[in-house]
Design an enzyme around this catalytic site. Structure first.
Site, PDB file in Angstrom:
ATOM      1  N   LYS A  65       0.240   1.825  -5.263  1.00  0.00           N
ATOM      2  CA  LYS A  65       0.154   0.940  -4.102  1.00  0.00           C
ATOM      3  C   LYS A  65       1.570   0.501  -3.721  1.00  0.00           C
ATOM      4  CE  LYS A  65      -2.298  -3.280  -2.684  1.00  0.00           C
ATOM      5  NZ  LYS A  65      -3.153  -4.398  -3.165  1.00  0.00           N
ATOM      6  N   HIS A 108       2.315  -1.877  -1.382  1.00  0.00           N
ATOM      7  CA  HIS A 108       2.379  -3.213  -0.798  1.00  0.00           C
ATOM      8  C   HIS A 108       1.677  -4.186  -1.734  1.00  0.00           C
ATOM      9  CE1 HIS A 108      -1.461  -1.451   0.449  1.00  0.00           C
ATOM     10  NE2 HIS A 108      -1.937  -2.686   0.481  1.00  0.00           N
TER      11      HIS A 108
END
Length: 216
Positions: free
Chosen positions: A103, A105
């Site tokens: 991921k 963010h």
């Protein structure tokens, strides 16, 4: 065979996870039994499964600091087992699992849960090619922690691409122990105890053909 192992076999049969008959596995190999952990598919079933893992961990005497479950099957396993261990031992056992893709963010990264540190026990359902275990070991070591073993539900004790079983290959190549809740030998013992001689004969024949040398 210990009591929790016999109870686990009965639980797996009751949940239709373990079936005896004539099956073609994903590998194309014919098998007289089929073990599908995807059938542990309700809250009660996965909760009970976590209790079996927790009991097996205690029975094995594994020295570990936290649990790790490889996505995707390892996610419910590690969660249910951490809950069961907390109830069984009153200890807060940290756990973590990985994302399939990092991921970029928010909190970011590949991991969800507690930071990987100390001795980490990997939880999985079965070991076939051993790919997820190797990936888990690499991820754990790259975080500065040490994989202390793998706990699985069933060791089929069958040869794979080599003369060794997938479990034997993990033990030898990665240098970590693998602890199954049950093995093929336990299934054979259970079938003899319960008088299911037809299924036992079929499993014996299957083992004579595909069994790893040390398991025959």
């Amino acid at each position: 065979m210990q009591t929790h192992q016999r109870e686990f076999i009965e639980f797996a049969i009751a949940c239709d996870v373990l079936r005896f008959g004539d099956f073609t596995l994903k590998s194309g190999r014919r098998s007289p039994y089929f073990f599908n952990t995807g059938r542990f598919d309700t809250g009660a079933r996965i909760g009970r499964l976590g209790e079996f893992y927790a009991t097996a961990i205690q029975a094995s005497g594994i020295d570990m600091d936290m649990l790790y479950g490889p996505a995707y099957k390892g996610i419910p396993l590690v969660t249910a087992t951490a809950i069961a261990l907390a109830r069984l031992t009153s200890a807060e056992i940290p756990f973590a699992f990985n994302r399939k893709e990092a991921k970029d963010h928010g909190e970011g990264g590949l991991l969800i849960g507690a930071p990987l540190k100390g001795k980490v026990l990997i939880l999985d359902d079965v070991i076939t090619a051993g790919t997820s275990v190797r990936e888990s070991v690499d991820l754990i070591r790259s975080a500065g922690a040490e994989p202390c073993g793998v706990m699985i539900a069933l060791d089929r004790e069958e040869v794979g691409q080599t003369a060794q079983s997938a479990v034997q290959e993990v033990r030898e190549r990665l240098g970590i122990p693998v602890h199954p809740i049950i093995t093929l030998r336990d299934l054979l013992e259970y079938l003899e105890e319960t008088g299911n001689l037809a299924a036992r004969t079929a499993l014996e024949q299957h083992r004579s053909r595909y069994g790893a040398p040390a398991a025959r």
